[in-house]
Design an enzyme around this catalytic site. Sequence first.
Site, PDB file in Angstrom:
ATOM      1  N   GLU A  83      -6.046   2.169  -0.828  1.00 39.57           N
ATOM      2  CA  GLU A  83      -4.693   2.358  -1.366  1.00 39.57           C
ATOM      3  C   GLU A  83      -3.877   1.089  -1.269  1.00 39.57           C
ATOM      4  O   GLU A  83      -2.654   1.105  -1.343  1.00 39.57           O
ATOM      5  CB  GLU A  83      -3.978   3.507  -0.634  1.00 39.57           C
ATOM      6  CG  GLU A  83      -3.537   3.225   0.789  1.00 39.57           C
ATOM      7  CD  GLU A  83      -4.629   3.425   1.833  1.00 39.57           C
ATOM      8  OE1 GLU A  83      -4.281   3.444   3.021  1.00 39.57           O
ATOM      9  OE2 GLU A  83      -5.810   3.558   1.478  1.00 39.57           O
ATOM     10  N   ASP A 120       0.836  -1.198   0.000  1.00 39.18           N
ATOM     11  CA  ASP A 120       0.000   0.000   0.000  1.00 39.18           C
ATOM     12  C   ASP A 120       0.869   1.245   0.000  1.00 39.18           C
ATOM     13  O   ASP A 120       2.083   1.182   0.189  1.00 39.18           O
ATOM     14  CB  ASP A 120      -0.986  -0.008   1.161  1.00 39.18           C
ATOM     15  CG  ASP A 120      -0.338   0.203   2.520  1.00 39.18           C
ATOM     16  OD1 ASP A 120       0.901   0.345   2.574  1.00 39.18           O
ATOM     17  OD2 ASP A 120      -1.071   0.243   3.521  1.00 39.18           O
ATOM     18  N   ILE A 121       0.227   2.375  -0.246  1.00 38.59           N
ATOM     19  CA  ILE A 121       0.945   3.655  -0.348  1.00 38.59           C
ATOM     20  C   ILE A 121       1.186   4.195   1.058  1.00 38.59           C
ATOM     21  O   ILE A 121       0.252   4.261   1.883  1.00 38.59           O
ATOM     22  CB  ILE A 121       0.123   4.661  -1.177  1.00 38.59           C
ATOM     23  CG1 ILE A 121      -0.160   4.085  -2.575  1.00 38.59           C
ATOM     24  CG2 ILE A 121       0.848   5.989  -1.281  1.00 38.59           C
ATOM     25  CD1 ILE A 121      -1.110   4.922  -3.402  1.00 38.59           C
TER      26      ILE A 121
END
Length: 487
Positions: A390, A347-348
């Site tokens: 995300e 994920d970001i």
Amino acid sequence: MFIWMSLFSVIYIFGHALELTSNSLAESIFWLKVQYVGMPFISPLALLLSLRFAGVERMRRPRYFIPLLLLPAFTTFFCLTNEWHHFMYRDIYLRPNEPQPLIDMIPGPWYIIHGSFTFGCLLFGAVILVRYWAKTRLRYWKQILTMIAGLLIPMVASFLYLMGLSPHGMDPVPIVMCFTSALYLAAILSTTLFVAPVARDRIFESMRDGVLVIDLANRLVDYNEAALATVPALQPSSIGKNIIDIWDTNILGPLPYNAEVETHETDGRYYRICPTPVLDRKGQQIGLAIVLIDTTKQKTLEHRLTQLAYTDGLTQISNRSSLMLKSEEALKDAVQHKHALSMLLFDIDLFKRINDQYGHAAGDEAIRHIVSIAKRHIRPTDIFGRYGGEEFVICLPSMPIQEAAQVAEQIRKDIEQNPLRLTDCELRVTASFGVSCLQKETDTVDALLQRADQALYASKAAGRNVIHVASFGGLVPFHASKKKLFK
């Protein structure tokens, strides 16, 4: 149309009846004029009725039927004003030596025009109905025969009157029209007279779907205008040719004779082709009607709905449901063939901060940015999908965990080295990774994702922008410089 014709017939019949009961020449002339308020319009209305019954649709337009009623209007006018010009009758006088006053007339020039027009309308209407009868065969013979009788019987009676062959020299047409009116009434009550079939040409040519009709020898018998859009080779000279010489197998596929098929052109148009036997009156097949239904819009909508069901709208990669289904199929195949399978979950980093500081539009750009970078490092057989807001998952069939960790490192490094360029700034974006693999045959996709999620949590705890691997011995940080993760 029938109501108007009946109304004018009533005026004519009652005017004639009252003329017969008159006691003087002036009274007879008055009722003669009343008859001509209705009588001139009966024959053109009967013609219009026949044309509409036979499906001649253009006669519904005022520019066609109004001129047909102009001449009867002139006839009525000339009769009402006959004393001034004698166009209709040169003279009207009482018949001598009669116990009851009866009038005779010497026709004028307009009377001849009016009579010719009346006979022409009735005769033309009868011809139209006879031709229509021949076209519809015996299906509507009662209705058509009734209408033909309603035209021909008054015409014959009028002819006998003009030739001086009617009884006592009286006009029999009004009496005959009482009979034909009863005939119409009986037909309306028993055969739904005016529920007429729509003409074959109107149905066949107005169909949106293309239709080809072939005989048992595969020769083209007929086609409609809509078929030209699908089979451009069609032309009038195609009638009588073998359908194989016209049918484009490159576009429409093999010619179906028994079952409905679906096909599509190279330009993306879709068709459903439905063959239907053409039977004669005895139920024997004499040909085949091939209906070409353009289903492009339907297929396009189906593809769009499928895309919405299985594709993430923002990134155009697999959505969560599609990702899980494809991953389960890949896992089943790996267990069956004893292949490796690895799973990346990433994920970001600090995504909420991006949304808060730069707005959700920038957050969407960051998601698309990460996806575009990750796509550069995966194979066509890999399964890439958006797992959450995300969060992303890459399922790597036939790939050991060591190689999967190296793929994760390539993606992580590529993201780190390529900042997101916004309108007014560059934004450094990083991502954290968790890697897991198939460890036993009873593993499920949820189990692999759970282990990858634990590894991702470890990467977050270690400061983000790193990779942890869920190995057989626990969670291990990945370093690109190490040759092996495990012994």
